[in-house]
Scaffold this motif. Structure first.
Motif, PDB file in Angstrom:
ATOM      1  N   GLU A 148      28.529  50.235  44.966  1.00 46.12           N
ATOM      2  CA  GLU A 148      27.536  51.277  45.190  1.00 46.12           C
ATOM      3  C   GLU A 148      27.575  52.344  44.099  1.00 46.12           C
ATOM      4  OE1 GLU A 148      25.101  51.920  48.042  1.00 46.12           O
ATOM      5  OE2 GLU A 148      25.323  49.821  47.455  1.00 46.12           O
ATOM      6  N   GLN A 149      28.588  52.331  43.276  1.00 46.70           N
ATOM      7  CA  GLN A 149      28.671  53.297  42.191  1.00 46.70           C
ATOM      8  C   GLN A 149      29.531  52.700  41.088  1.00 46.70           C
ATOM      9  OE1 GLN A 149      31.635  55.226  41.294  1.00 46.70           O
ATOM     10  NE2 GLN A 149      32.908  54.015  42.694  1.00 46.70           N
ATOM     11  N   GLY A 150      29.357  53.235  39.894  1.00 48.97           N
ATOM     12  CA  GLY A 150      30.137  52.752  38.769  1.00 48.97           C
ATOM     13  C   GLY A 150      29.752  53.487  37.504  1.00 48.97           C
ATOM     14  N   ALA A 151      30.458  53.177  36.422  1.00 48.20           N
ATOM     15  CA  ALA A 151      30.202  53.804  35.134  1.00 48.20           C
ATOM     16  C   ALA A 151      29.917  52.717  34.101  1.00 48.20           C
ATOM     17  CB  ALA A 151      31.419  54.626  34.703  1.00 48.20           C
ATOM     18  N   PRO A 152      29.223  53.071  33.015  1.00 47.60           N
ATOM     19  CA  PRO A 152      28.901  52.057  32.003  1.00 47.60           C
ATOM     20  C   PRO A 152      30.122  51.310  31.464  1.00 47.60           C
ATOM     21  CG  PRO A 152      27.632  54.042  31.618  1.00 47.60           C
ATOM     22  CD  PRO A 152      28.607  54.380  32.708  1.00 47.60           C
ATOM     23  N   ALA A 153      31.272  51.983  31.471  1.00 51.41           N
ATOM     24  CA  ALA A 153      32.470  51.360  30.895  1.00 51.41           C
ATOM     25  C   ALA A 153      33.163  50.389  31.847  1.00 51.41           C
ATOM     26  CB  ALA A 153      33.467  52.448  30.470  1.00 51.41           C
ATOM     27  N   ASP A 154      32.772  50.352  33.116  1.00 53.76           N
ATOM     28  CA  ASP A 154      33.467  49.499  34.089  1.00 53.76           C
ATOM     29  C   ASP A 154      33.400  48.035  33.679  1.00 53.76           C
ATOM     30  OD1 ASP A 154      34.372  51.515  35.711  1.00 53.76           O
ATOM     31  OD2 ASP A 154      32.681  51.415  37.107  1.00 53.76           O
ATOM     32  N   ARG A 155      34.549  47.340  33.784  1.00 55.01           N
ATOM     33  CA  ARG A 155      34.668  45.979  33.259  1.00 55.01           C
ATOM     34  C   ARG A 155      34.748  44.932  34.374  1.00 55.01           C
ATOM     35  NH1 ARG A 155      35.655  45.406  27.985  1.00 55.01           N
ATOM     36  NH2 ARG A 155      34.723  43.393  28.486  1.00 55.01           N
ATOM     37  N   TYR A 156      33.727  44.877  35.193  1.00 59.32           N
ATOM     38  CA  TYR A 156      33.681  43.845  36.228  1.00 59.32           C
ATOM     39  C   TYR A 156      33.434  42.466  35.623  1.00 59.32           C
ATOM     40  CZ  TYR A 156      33.777  47.604  39.621  1.00 59.32           C
ATOM     41  OH  TYR A 156      34.170  48.693  40.365  1.00 59.32           O
ATOM     42  N   ASP A 157      32.931  42.425  34.408  1.00 55.43           N
ATOM     43  CA  ASP A 157      32.780  41.137  33.723  1.00 55.43           C
ATOM     44  C   ASP A 157      34.142  40.509  33.460  1.00 55.43           C
ATOM     45  OD1 ASP A 157      33.132  43.371  31.952  1.00 55.43           O
ATOM     46  OD2 ASP A 157      32.626  42.101  30.246  1.00 55.43           O
ATOM     47  N   VAL A 158      35.129  41.327  33.089  1.00 55.25           N
ATOM     48  CA  VAL A 158      36.482  40.823  32.871  1.00 55.25           C
ATOM     49  C   VAL A 158      37.062  40.284  34.173  1.00 55.25           C
ATOM     50  CG1 VAL A 158      38.841  41.461  32.203  1.00 55.25           C
ATOM     51  CG2 VAL A 158      36.873  42.384  30.934  1.00 55.25           C
ATOM     52  N   LEU A 159      36.869  41.027  35.262  1.00 59.35           N
ATOM     53  CA  LEU A 159      37.352  40.579  36.564  1.00 59.35           C
ATOM     54  C   LEU A 159      36.716  39.254  36.952  1.00 59.35           C
ATOM     55  CD1 LEU A 159      38.936  41.114  39.215  1.00 59.35           C
ATOM     56  CD2 LEU A 159      36.887  42.307  40.049  1.00 59.35           C
ATOM     57  N   ALA A 160      35.395  39.130  36.768  1.00 64.64           N
ATOM     58  CA  ALA A 160      34.690  37.898  37.133  1.00 64.64           C
ATOM     59  C   ALA A 160      35.224  36.705  36.364  1.00 64.64           C
ATOM     60  CB  ALA A 160      33.189  38.067  36.890  1.00 64.64           C
ATOM     61  N   ARG A 161      35.425  36.873  35.063  1.00 66.16           N
ATOM     62  CA  ARG A 161      35.919  35.755  34.254  1.00 66.16           C
ATOM     63  C   ARG A 161      37.339  35.369  34.642  1.00 66.16           C
ATOM     64  NH1 ARG A 161      32.838  38.396  29.984  1.00 66.16           N
ATOM     65  NH2 ARG A 161      31.134  37.010  29.325  1.00 66.16           N
ATOM     66  N   GLU A 162      38.155  36.366  34.964  1.00 69.16           N
ATOM     67  CA  GLU A 162      39.535  36.069  35.326  1.00 69.16           C
ATOM     68  C   GLU A 162      39.590  35.324  36.659  1.00 69.16           C
ATOM     69  OE1 GLU A 162      43.371  36.077  33.824  1.00 69.16           O
ATOM     70  OE2 GLU A 162      41.508  36.819  32.921  1.00 69.16           O
ATOM     71  N   LEU A 163      38.785  35.740  37.625  1.00 71.56           N
ATOM     72  CA  LEU A 163      38.724  35.035  38.900  1.00 71.56           C
ATOM     73  C   LEU A 163      38.213  33.612  38.701  1.00 71.56           C
ATOM     74  CD1 LEU A 163      37.320  37.918  41.124  1.00 71.56           C
ATOM     75  CD2 LEU A 163      39.524  36.788  41.447  1.00 71.56           C
ATOM     76  N   ALA A 164      37.207  33.449  37.841  1.00 78.18           N
ATOM     77  CA  ALA A 164      36.649  32.120  37.599  1.00 78.18           C
ATOM     78  C   ALA A 164      37.678  31.193  36.980  1.00 78.18           C
ATOM     79  CB  ALA A 164      35.421  32.225  36.695  1.00 78.18           C
ATOM     80  N   LYS A 165      38.517  31.720  36.103  1.00 77.69           N
ATOM     81  CA  LYS A 165      39.541  30.900  35.459  1.00 77.69           C
ATOM     82  C   LYS A 165      40.535  30.345  36.472  1.00 77.69           C
ATOM     83  CE  LYS A 165      40.398  33.925  31.974  1.00 77.69           C
ATOM     84  NZ  LYS A 165      41.234  34.494  30.889  1.00 77.69           N
ATOM     85  N   HIS A 166      40.721  31.065  37.574  1.00 75.53           N
ATOM     86  CA  HIS A 166      41.732  30.676  38.555  1.00 75.53           C
ATOM     87  C   HIS A 166      41.137  30.032  39.797  1.00 75.53           C
ATOM     88  CE1 HIS A 166      43.925  33.462  35.996  1.00 75.53           C
ATOM     89  NE2 HIS A 166      45.044  32.976  36.489  1.00 75.53           N
ATOM     90  N   ASN A 167      39.837  29.726  39.768  1.00 72.62           N
ATOM     91  CA  ASN A 167      39.181  29.317  41.009  1.00 72.62           C
ATOM     92  C   ASN A 167      39.757  28.047  41.615  1.00 72.62           C
ATOM     93  OD1 ASN A 167      37.080  26.864  40.794  1.00 72.62           O
ATOM     94  ND2 ASN A 167      37.254  27.862  38.815  1.00 72.62           N
ATOM     95  N   ILE A 168      40.246  27.101  40.822  1.00 79.71           N
ATOM     96  CA  ILE A 168      40.713  25.856  41.427  1.00 79.71           C
ATOM     97  C   ILE A 168      42.095  26.004  42.059  1.00 79.71           C
ATOM     98  CG2 ILE A 168      39.362  24.415  39.866  1.00 79.71           C
ATOM     99  CD1 ILE A 168      41.936  23.772  38.366  1.00 79.71           C
ATOM    100  N   TRP A 169      42.691  27.196  41.926  1.00 72.26           N
ATOM    101  CA  TRP A 169      43.979  27.445  42.557  1.00 72.26           C
ATOM    102  C   TRP A 169      43.843  28.380  43.753  1.00 72.26           C
ATOM    103  CZ3 TRP A 169      45.572  28.868  37.012  1.00 72.26           C
ATOM    104  CH2 TRP A 169      45.788  27.701  36.269  1.00 72.26           C
ATOM    105  N   ALA A 170      42.638  28.531  44.297  1.00 71.62           N
ATOM    106  CA  ALA A 170      42.432  29.466  45.393  1.00 71.62           C
ATOM    107  C   ALA A 170      43.210  29.050  46.630  1.00 71.62           C
ATOM    108  CB  ALA A 170      40.944  29.571  45.728  1.00 71.62           C
ATOM    109  N   GLY A 171      43.447  27.799  46.805  1.00 68.26           N
ATOM    110  CA  GLY A 171      44.168  27.305  47.967  1.00 68.26           C
ATOM    111  C   GLY A 171      44.170  25.793  47.914  1.00 68.26           C
ATOM    112  N   PRO A 172      44.850  25.158  48.844  1.00 68.25           N
ATOM    113  CA  PRO A 172      44.948  23.697  48.844  1.00 68.25           C
ATOM    114  C   PRO A 172      43.568  23.039  48.926  1.00 68.25           C
ATOM    115  CG  PRO A 172      46.523  24.684  50.365  1.00 68.25           C
ATOM    116  CD  PRO A 172      45.595  25.780  49.941  1.00 68.25           C
ATOM    117  N   GLY A 173      43.145  22.439  47.836  1.00 67.68           N
ATOM    118  CA  GLY A 173      41.913  21.667  47.850  1.00 67.68           C
ATOM    119  C   GLY A 173      40.645  22.461  48.000  1.00 67.68           C
TER     120      GLY A 173
END
Length: 295
Positions: free
Chosen positions: A152-177
């Motif tokens: 609901e709020q944020g600043a131009p410098a906020d790096r949610y793109d970095v968070l998204a990419r990092e989560l995507a890199k680890h997606n196949i380890w979210a849990g068993p299968g």
């Protein structure tokens, strides 16, 4: 395998998985209904929400403080000691359970790449597939299915793109299968704020929930906005977000959902389903039994 090559492979697997989900949910009814849970102590337990038979995904909300070296989970007085068992119960029933970060307060930001990586580390070790000595797990050994961004709020410098990419890199380890499902819940107006746009433009989001309600400065023409969102993010499934009770501003009468909303949104090839705000209000509402057939 070199780290860069391995990370690229993981991102490829993630994108391929999203493509499969997208292909399976082409235009028409999907029966997919997402609901937010955790904003009202009187809404009942997470287990009860999953047992209602109405929802395919429940999003726990919110992790509302982060980015300043501290973290806070606000679940409106719910007993945390029971939620881990409830998460597992929901998952056994085939209901995905995610955690939403952000919310309506002002206690969060991601002002740097390091702040984003720190938030990933917290999410991974506290709620997902990681374990680190000294890091508490509020839900015990239960592993959540995904992460939702509700900003609901944020600043131009906020790096949610970095968070998204990092989560995507680890997606196949979210849990068993299972995969890690990355979603975003956004206001109706298009284009999104810059910090959110930068994140969405990574292409890492499986689903986007467009909130088709608001008032005052938040009001927008949801139908025009829907066309823009579905066109701009054709690689993501787009859900139409609706208030779940007449007590919430922007509520839509069941008849208007059936004759007006559903036929419009289901024309989009990347229509995903309905998102409801929220479980507490949905319990009060008289179209609960119809919502799956509408979706």
């Amino acid at each position: 395998m070199a780290p860069l090559r391995r990370n690229l492979l993981l991102v490829f697997v993630f994108v391929a998985a999203v493509a499969v989900s997208f292909e399976a949910a082409a235009a028409g009814k999907t029966g997919q209904v997402t609901v937010f849970w955790g904003r009202h102590k009187d809404e009942g337990s997470l287990r009860e929400a999953c047992d209602a038979g109405t929802y395919t995904t429940v999003i726990i909300s919110f992790l509302d403080v982060y980015g300043h070296g501290r973290y806070h989970l606000d679940l409106s007085g719910h007993d945390l000691s029971t939620i881990g068992a409830d998460i597992k119960h929901c998952q056994r029933k085939g209901v995905q359970v995610s955690l939403s970060v952000g919310g309506f307060g002002r206690g969060y930001s991601l002002p740097s790449k390091q702040a984003a990586l720190d938030l990933f580390d917290h999410l991974w070790n506290s709620y997902l597939g990681g374990h680190k000595k000294g890091v508490p797990r509020p839900f015990g050994d239960a592993w959540l299915d995904g992460v939702d961004l509700f900003l609901e709020q944020g600043a131009p410098a906020d790096r949610y793109d970095v968070l998204a990419r990092e989560l995507a890199k680890h997606n196949i380890w979210a849990g068993p299968g299972k995969l890690l499902h990355l979603t975003a819940t956004v206001p109706c107006k298009f284009p999104p704020a810059g910090y959110m746009k930068r994140a969405l433009d990574t292409g890492m989001f499986e689903r986007i929930h467009m909130r088709a309600y608001g008032y005052g400065d938040d009001y927008c023409d949801w139908e025009l906005a829907w066309d823009k969102w579905t066109a701009a993010y054709s690689g993501s499934l787009i859900y139409i977000g609706l208030p779940a009770s007449m007590q919430v501003s922007g509520w839509v009468h069941p008849k208007n959902i059936y004759y007006g909303v559903a036929p419009v949104v289901q024309k989009a090839p990347n229509y995903g389903g309905f998102m409801l705000w929220d479980r507490y209000y949905h319990k009060q509402d008289n179209y609960r039994s119809y919502i799956i057939s509408y979706a």
